[in-house]
Design a protein around this motif. Sequence first.
Motif, short mmCIF file in Angstrom:
data_model
loop_
_atom_site.label_atom_id
_atom_site.label_comp_id
_atom_site.label_asym_id
_atom_site.label_seq_id
_atom_site.Cartn_x
_atom_site.Cartn_y
_atom_site.Cartn_z
N TRP A 81 0.80 -1.21 0.00
CA TRP A 81 0.00 0.00 0.00
C TRP A 81 0.84 1.27 0.00
CZ3 TRP A 81 -0.21 3.86 3.64
CH2 TRP A 81 0.35 3.60 4.89
N GLU A 82 1.96 1.28 0.72
CA GLU A 82 2.78 2.49 0.75
C GLU A 82 3.44 2.76 -0.61
OE1 GLU A 82 4.56 3.46 4.97
OE2 GLU A 82 4.81 1.31 4.52
N MET A 83 3.89 1.70 -1.27
CA MET A 83 4.47 1.87 -2.61
C MET A 83 3.40 2.32 -3.60
SD MET A 83 7.30 -1.17 -2.89
CE MET A 83 6.20 -2.47 -2.40
N LEU A 84 2.18 1.82 -3.44
CA LEU A 84 1.08 2.25 -4.31
C LEU A 84 0.74 3.72 -4.07
CD1 LEU A 84 -1.11 -0.95 -4.17
CD2 LEU A 84 -0.16 0.08 -6.24
N VAL A 85 0.81 4.15 -2.84
CA VAL A 85 0.58 5.58 -2.54
C VAL A 85 1.63 6.41 -3.26
CG1 VAL A 85 0.66 7.35 -0.73
CG2 VAL A 85 -0.61 5.22 -0.34
N GLY A 86 2.88 5.98 -3.21
CA GLY A 86 3.96 6.70 -3.90
C GLY A 86 3.76 6.72 -5.40
N MET A 87 3.39 5.58 -5.98
CA MET A 87 3.13 5.52 -7.42
C MET A 87 1.91 6.35 -7.80
SD MET A 87 5.28 3.94 -9.26
CE MET A 87 6.55 2.70 -9.21
N ARG A 88 0.91 6.38 -6.93
CA ARG A 88 -0.28 7.20 -7.18
C ARG A 88 0.11 8.68 -7.23
NH1 ARG A 88 -3.92 10.36 -7.84
NH2 ARG A 88 -6.12 10.10 -7.38
N ALA A 89 1.03 9.07 -6.35
CA ALA A 89 1.50 10.46 -6.35
C ALA A 89 2.24 10.77 -7.66
CB ALA A 89 2.39 10.71 -5.15
N LEU A 90 2.97 9.80 -8.19
CA LEU A 90 3.73 10.02 -9.43
C LEU A 90 2.85 9.99 -10.68
CD1 LEU A 90 6.88 7.80 -8.76
CD2 LEU A 90 6.75 10.31 -8.74
N THR A 91 1.85 9.12 -10.69
CA THR A 91 1.04 8.94 -11.90
C THR A 91 -0.27 9.73 -11.89
OG1 THR A 91 -0.12 6.99 -11.04
CG2 THR A 91 1.97 6.61 -12.24
N GLY A 92 -0.77 10.03 -10.72
CA GLY A 92 -2.02 10.76 -10.62
C GLY A 92 -3.27 9.92 -10.72
N ARG A 93 -3.11 8.60 -10.85
CA ARG A 93 -4.27 7.70 -10.99
C ARG A 93 -3.98 6.40 -10.26
NH1 ARG A 93 -7.28 8.07 -16.42
NH2 ARG A 93 -7.61 5.88 -15.95
N HIS A 94 -5.02 5.85 -9.63
CA HIS A 94 -4.81 4.59 -8.91
C HIS A 94 -4.58 3.42 -9.85
CE1 HIS A 94 -9.19 4.85 -9.44
NE2 HIS A 94 -9.14 3.54 -9.57
N ASP A 95 -5.23 3.39 -11.02
CA ASP A 95 -5.02 2.29 -11.96
C ASP A 95 -3.60 2.34 -12.54
OD1 ASP A 95 -5.93 4.65 -13.28
OD2 ASP A 95 -6.57 3.52 -15.03
N CYS A 96 -3.13 3.54 -12.84
CA CYS A 96 -1.76 3.70 -13.35
C CYS A 96 -0.73 3.33 -12.29
CB CYS A 96 -1.52 5.12 -13.82
SG CYS A 96 -2.49 5.55 -15.27
N ALA A 97 -1.05 3.66 -11.04
CA ALA A 97 -0.15 3.30 -9.94
C ALA A 97 0.03 1.79 -9.86
CB ALA A 97 -0.68 3.84 -8.62
N ALA A 98 -1.07 1.05 -9.99
CA ALA A 98 -0.99 -0.42 -9.94
C ALA A 98 -0.20 -0.97 -11.12
CB ALA A 98 -2.40 -1.01 -9.91
N ALA A 99 -0.44 -0.42 -12.32
CA ALA A 99 0.30 -0.87 -13.50
C ALA A 99 1.78 -0.53 -13.39
CB ALA A 99 -0.30 -0.23 -14.76
#
Length: 132
Positions: A81-99
Amino acid sequence: MTLPRDVCLVFDTTAITSWVRGSIAVGETLAEIADDNGAVLIPLWCLVEAGHDIGMIDRERLDLLLAHAATFLIVDDGEDWEMLVGMRALTGRHDCAAAALLAVEMNVDVMTRHPDWYQSVRNGQLTLLIED
């Protein structure tokens, strides 16, 4: 994550919707990966967004993609979850964060129509552009 095939690519929301709409580029890429006994990962959040984008009108094509021997639906690990939060901050979207997280973890690209969504991840070197 242990899969029966080598991971070659991650499909984001746009790759899934492109497949459903009959994209030759996505279909050929998937066929080539399958021929090489490779795997394409489909993050659950990308599937959810694609389902929302296309509605369930083309459910048959979506089911074909999910049943394909080379595709694997991936659910996020709660410990990430913490890495996904970081990726969400970088990509701006939760689906992009997961990808993006899957692609980084597996050292592969994300197939997308919007490489700009991933510009802040790996200096923008994370994507395979869908060119139809």
